[in-house]
Design a protein around this motif. Structure first.
Motif, short mmCIF file in Angstrom:
data_model
loop_
_atom_site.label_atom_id
_atom_site.label_comp_id
_atom_site.label_asym_id
_atom_site.label_seq_id
_atom_site.Cartn_x
_atom_site.Cartn_y
_atom_site.Cartn_z
N THR A 104 0.86 -1.16 0.00
CA THR A 104 0.00 0.00 0.00
C THR A 104 0.91 1.22 0.00
O THR A 104 2.09 1.12 0.27
N TRP A 117 0.18 3.57 10.12
CA TRP A 117 -1.28 3.77 10.04
C TRP A 117 -1.81 3.37 8.66
O TRP A 117 -2.93 2.84 8.55
N CYS A 118 -1.01 3.63 7.61
CA CYS A 118 -1.46 3.28 6.25
C CYS A 118 -1.81 1.79 6.12
O CYS A 118 -2.51 1.39 5.19
N HIS A 120 -3.60 0.10 8.30
CA HIS A 120 -4.67 -0.30 9.24
C HIS A 120 -5.71 -1.21 8.61
O HIS A 120 -6.16 -2.17 9.23
N ASP A 121 -6.05 -0.95 7.36
CA ASP A 121 -7.08 -1.78 6.72
C ASP A 121 -6.54 -3.17 6.40
O ASP A 121 -7.26 -4.17 6.54
N LEU A 122 -5.30 -3.23 5.98
CA LEU A 122 -4.70 -4.53 5.64
C LEU A 122 -4.46 -5.38 6.89
O LEU A 122 -4.52 -6.61 6.83
N GLY A 124 -6.26 -4.95 9.92
CA GLY A 124 -7.55 -5.28 10.55
C GLY A 124 -7.42 -5.33 12.06
O GLY A 124 -6.57 -4.66 12.65
N ASP A 125 -8.21 -6.22 12.69
CA ASP A 125 -8.34 -6.21 14.14
C ASP A 125 -7.51 -7.34 14.77
O ASP A 125 -8.06 -8.20 15.45
#
Ligand code: G1P
Length: 296
Positions: A104, A117-118, A120-122, A124-125
């Motif tokens: 990303t 932070w970039c 975060h979506d990859l 996940g939790d």
């Protein structure tokens, strides 16, 4: 039972200004120590720690890093034609499996915290690792593997630390040392400071570029607050998270080479070269001659 550390983030968007002109057209992560680029050392270290998914935070001009982890069909065909099957096998050995590496983009150099932070979506939790490719270590199975062992006992967030020259605390994140944690050499971190002057540093244990973090770090990074140097600092988000969750220090017993500095990079080349059986005796001889010539 602590959740397994399956994913790791590699911030590779930095400009590498300290290595110009070498890094004008080539990413600093592709600088070689002996015969492997820096990025390959850290990916291998993560793999040795059981990491299954590698998330690279790239930027402009970094495409060659992705190419490094892809097949080079013509090269491999030529090597095969020439009977160099060992070289083909060596190239295949570090290839990620399909889908194991994601990229990303960090469009602007806003700091390490922003780079993480970039992802975060990859990510996940789930808890995840961060490895800074500037910092490479001599250790088997590696610093991240030691950290995963600590994390399996302690849970929480785990940061690798190492002693530095007390005069150099202003180059790194520095931690404060609390009670012993777990059965090894780990301890509770009582505080963290980014690049403190030597007289303000809580210890001489510096953060050597390896982290295991809980996903709640992203909520703090999302605030995008600027810290030291006007950048969004990972250390600042960790300080905020440490008010909610424990942080443990994992004392790394090997040696880290800071390849973001010229002296660290040159020393790494010598140290890793001396470790290679096929190079060691000749390299020693060359070093002896050079030292004699330079009065060392
Ligand atoms: C970053 C971190 C610092 C850490 C260092 C290790 O600093 O902010 O806490 O000690 O990496 O290399 P940077 O090197 O990006 O200035």
């Amino acid at each position: 039972m602590n959740s397994r550390i399956r994913k790791a983030v590699f911030p590779v968007a930095g400009l590498g200004t300290r290595f110009l002109p070498a890094t004008k057209a080539m990413p600093k992560e592709m600088l070689t120590v002996v015969d492997r680029p820096l990025i390959q050392y850290v990916i291998d270290e993560a793999r040795a720690a059981g990491i299954e998914h590698f998330v690279l935070i790239t930027g402009r001009g970094k495409g060659v890093i992705a190419d490094h982890f892809d097949f080079q069909i013509e090269l491999e065909a030529t090597l095969r034609e020439r009977g160099k099957t060992e070289a083909v096998e060596q190239l295949a050995a570090f290839m990620p499996t399909p889908g194991q590496m994601s990229f990303t983009r960090q469009q602007s150099p806003l700091g390490l915290g922003h780079a993480v932070w970039c992802a975060h979506d990859l990510i996940g939790d789930e808890p995840f690792a961060v490895l800074l490719p500037d910092m490479i270590m001599q250790a088997d199975p590696g610093c991240m593997a030691e950290m995963v062992a600590v994390y399996n006992e302690t849970g929480g967030n785990v940061i690798a630390v190492e002693e530095c020259d007390p005069a150099l605390t202003n180059q790194y994140g520095i931690v404060g040392v609390g009670k012993k944690a777990g059965t090894g050499g780990a301890f509770e971190i009582t505080g963290m400071v980014e690049k403190p002057a030597p007289d303000k540093a809580p210890s001489n244990l510096y953060i050597n570029g390896r982290y295991i973090l809980q996903p709640q770090i992203f909520a703090h990074l999302a605030k995008q607050q600027r810290g030291a140097g006007g950048e969004i600092q990972l250390t600042d988000a960790m300080i905020a998270l440490s008010k909610e969750q424990p942080f443990y220090g994992c004392r790394f017993n090997g040696r880290t080479y800071d390849c973001g500095s010229k002296i660290g990079f040159l020393t790494a080349n010598i140290a890793f070269g001396l470790d290679r059986p096929e190079l060691s005796s000749e390299l020693k001889q060359e070093l002896r001659e050079l030292l004699a010539k330079h009065g060392g």
